[in-house]
Design a protein around this motif. Sequence first.
Motif, mmCIF file in Angstrom:
data_model
loop_
_atom_site.group_PDB
_atom_site.id
_atom_site.type_symbol
_atom_site.label_atom_id
_atom_site.label_comp_id
_atom_site.label_asym_id
_atom_site.label_seq_id
_atom_site.Cartn_x
_atom_site.Cartn_y
_atom_site.Cartn_z
ATOM 1 N N ALA A 1 9.966 -28.155 14.998
ATOM 2 C CA ALA A 1 11.271 -28.263 14.353
ATOM 3 C C ALA A 1 12.200 -27.133 14.786
ATOM 4 N N ARG B 1 15.653 -27.688 16.870
ATOM 5 C CA ARG B 1 16.925 -27.171 16.352
ATOM 6 C C ARG B 1 17.604 -26.281 17.397
ATOM 7 N N PRO C 1 19.980 -31.985 12.762
ATOM 8 C CA PRO C 1 19.164 -31.444 11.667
ATOM 9 C C PRO C 1 18.622 -32.517 10.726
ATOM 10 N N ALA C 2 19.429 -33.555 10.468
ATOM 11 C CA ALA C 2 18.957 -34.625 9.593
ATOM 12 C C ALA C 2 17.765 -35.348 10.205
ATOM 13 N N ILE D 1 15.661 -34.012 12.351
ATOM 14 C CA ILE D 1 14.534 -33.074 12.301
ATOM 15 C C ILE D 1 13.881 -33.122 10.927
ATOM 16 N N GLY D 2 14.708 -33.060 9.889
ATOM 17 C CA GLY D 2 14.173 -33.097 8.538
ATOM 18 C C GLY D 2 13.418 -34.374 8.256
ATOM 19 N N ASP E 1 16.437 -32.076 5.117
ATOM 20 C CA ASP E 1 16.349 -30.872 5.939
ATOM 21 C C ASP E 1 16.380 -29.664 5.006
ATOM 22 N N GLY F 1 12.697 -27.414 8.961
ATOM 23 C CA GLY F 1 12.713 -28.735 8.352
ATOM 24 C C GLY F 1 12.124 -28.746 6.960
#
Length: 442
Positions: free
Chosen positions: A124, A128, A134-135, A137-138, A410, A415
């Motif tokens: 993660a 990044r 980011p969304a 990744i989360g 996220d 994450g």
Amino acid sequence: MRRSVMGEMRRLAEQTPAHRDRHVDLLRAVAISAVVTGHWLAVHVTYDGGLRGGSALELVPWTRPLTWLFQVMPVFFLVGGYANAASLSSHRERGGNPMSWTLGRTDRLIRPTTALLAVLAGTALLARALGADPAMIGAGVWVAGIPLWFLAAYLAVVVLTPLTHAVHRRYGLAVPAVLAALVGLGDVARLGLGIPELRVLGAANFLLAWLAVYQLGFAWQDGRLRARRSVGLPLALAGLIALVALTVPGPYPVSMVGLAGDEIQNTSPPTLALLALALTQTGLALASHDAAERWLRRLRPWTVVVAVNSVIMTLYLWHMTAAVLGALALYPTGLLPDPPPGSPAWVLLRVPWLVALALILGVLVMVFGPIERRSGPRPGPGDAVGALTLLGLAGVLAGLLGIALAGPGDHGPAGLSTAALIGYFAGAAVLRFARWRSGHRA
């Protein structure tokens, strides 16, 4: 490499003590395999310029009764109770104390979990840094971390084993009966009285329900529950009748997997309906014991069971990571289309989806399985390093609970919840030091 591993598994299978209950190991392997397959089948992925995922159970209502077959985490807790009762009793006979047992027993759970979290957090952070959404990744880290939800509950019941086993030795089957009654009271508090302040009582079911199933494993191990058809079949029938009554005309949903937006979910927290399913599965496990034991006396099937159990936590922990990797590889590239869920084409495409994920998981097991197979220094029978053990377990459990309770989204640079990750890794480091110190002082 593969030949050497399989040769080692065959050697271990040949050296299995005659008194070992092989059926318990088979049930553990079947349970985890069913959970993995069920999770993979429930994943629904679409790609329309962006990758999106959801649950097929929410989109295809006819799949919900199938969760009665694939929701077999109760079996995992049942055989966990059996195995841990046997292990703790043996440890005590060798002069060990409860804390040293807990220190050694949790290593097999925490070691592979630490590897998973380290890889997820590192991936993660790298994604990044490379500018990934980011969304996304989360979402990816959250899906890959789904197995941690049940692990938090299982680790908690393992830590409580010395206490709960002592209670079992005194009160026997009355213990799971009382726990089941408390689960029912929790359901009433959450759902029947309509008083928001009482919902916290229902949250206790996250522990009480799994403890009830775990205690049944104790009863099986010491013979209070006989592994016979004459015992198992009536239990299974009683559980099935209760399950149908509680779900079809009753207030609980048919699905044994939680669905987003439902006020009542059978796993969040566990309900009486899930305990009815657990009773059914317990009865079937007891009824199938003798036939399974005869079959497992053959070297080939027993070797397969030994091999699966040698990486059982790796299979469980990494199977949703395989789903994330499979979705990224198959859908944006067009290798796998996404027809309407529930359609004949969608059903047929579940087969290549499962095959692809099984291949990916196989690679992950090859890479990370050796971490699980390795064991740390075995704690000495009388050397518990008690304060360190308690401190480390508190950090690990707090970390896992923090990750689970944070939910999708996220939650930090990695994450996942940053505070939860720090707590987990700190606790794992303390436990590793405690095992090292205990092993060297033994």
